[in-house]
Scaffold this active site. Structure first.
Site, PDB file in Angstrom:
ATOM      1  CB  CYS A 178      51.691  40.079  33.435  1.00  0.00           C
ATOM      2  SG  CYS A 178      50.620  41.293  32.686  1.00  0.00           S
TER       3      CYS A 178
ATOM      4  CG  HIS B  25      45.976  44.663  35.087  1.00  0.00           C
ATOM      5  ND1 HIS B  25      46.283  43.385  34.688  1.00  0.00           N
ATOM      6  CD2 HIS B  25      45.361  44.549  36.299  1.00  0.00           C
ATOM      7  CE1 HIS B  25      45.862  42.525  35.620  1.00  0.00           C
ATOM      8  NE2 HIS B  25      45.313  43.211  36.605  1.00  0.00           N
TER       9      HIS B  25
HETATM   10  N1  GLY Z   1      44.336  36.495  32.865  1.00  0.00           N
HETATM   11  C1  GLY Z   1      44.925  37.574  33.525  1.00  0.00           C
HETATM   12  C2  GLY Z   1      43.971  38.180  34.473  1.00  0.00           C
HETATM   13  O1  GLY Z   1      42.848  38.368  34.058  1.00  0.00           O
HETATM   14  O2  GLY Z   1      44.252  38.435  35.597  1.00  0.00           O
END
Ligand code: GLY
Length: 252
Positions: free
Chosen positions: A246, A159
């Site tokens: 997150c 991300h």
């Molecule tokens: N495991 C976090 C994602 O890949 O969205």
């Protein structure tokens, strides 16, 4: 400030992985570390609403990806990984209680982890989970409210915020191997220690930065700059490719 968070799925061993090899996750240890994270948010003044996990949604603890929330509005995302789209209904119901809700529609995709907001400026990292159409739809929702939305290309890490995050009112912490410092004119850029590539994801709660203590050199750098720190251990959820931002949606 309030925050939404979500418990860890008993199915987390089947989480999405993009840049990491699968490694065993100790669920009990992950839950203990997550409980410390929630306590930390509460200590920093957040009223935390903890949503229940779902054993069929391995990544549901990473609630940040499911929505982008500003004071005026919540935009429900459309996660780039299909396995994650079932995470939305529970989050949507929680958000409807606190904000008007809009949504990203197909063919747009957008993960909240690709969206960095600093005051009225918003960067959207497109290229991996988030596509340009998703970024444009987010801009369509937020521009009329006085936000400037900048779509940027992002490839080096899962991300956008795996590689950068807000460190201070006008400071960005980033890994220059993954994120171009030139994206942030007018802001002070702080680089992670080169031996700690994953250290760029910190969670700013009020004036305090929640940081992962495994990244000692970067934490020392932030401490030297006088930034108030809360130091946690996010080791288990990091095996699921999750960082500190997150695990929550902050509602300011
Ligand atoms: N495991 C976090 C994602 O890949 O969205």
């Amino acid at each position: 400030m309030n925050a939404l968070a979500r418990e860890i799925s008993s199915g987390i061993a089947d989480c999405e992985l993009t840049h990491l090899d699968r490694a065993p996750i100790d669920l009990d240890r992950a839950r203990r570390q997550h409980a410390v994270y929630i306590e930390c948010l509460e200590r920093l003044g957040c009223g935390v609403r903890l949503l229940p996990a779902d054993s069929t949604l391995p990544d549901c603890v990473f609630i940040e990806d499911t929505a982008v929330v500003v004071p005026e509005l919540a935009v429900l995302s459309r996660p780039g990984a299909e396995s994650r789209r079932g995470e939305l209904p529970v989050v949507e119901a929680a958000l409807q209680a606190v904000r008007p809700v809009q949504r990203i529609e197909a063919p747009g995709t957008l993960d909240g982890g690709d969206v960095l907001r600093i005051d009225r400026l918003i960067w959207v990292g497109c290229g991996n989970r988030t596509n340009a159409e998703g970024g444009r739809q987010l801009a369509d929702h937020l521009t009329p409210m006085g936000y400037e939305v900048r779509l940027v290309s992002q490839h080096g890490c899962l991300h956008f915020k795996s590689g950068c995050s807000q460190a201070g009112a006008e400071q960005v912490l980033l890994n220059p191997e993954w994120i171009d410092p030139g994206l942030f004119p007018g802001l002070e850029v702080i680089e992670v220690d080169p031996t700690e590539p994953f250290a760029g994801n910190v969670l700013k709660v009020g004036d305090t930065l929640v940081v992962d203590g495994r990244f000692e050199r970067t934490v020392e750098r932030l401490d030297t700059l006088g930034l108030p720190l809360e130091v946690l251990d996010n080791a288990e959820l990091a095996r699921a490719e999750g960082g500190l931002t997150c695990g929550s949606i902050l509602l300011d």
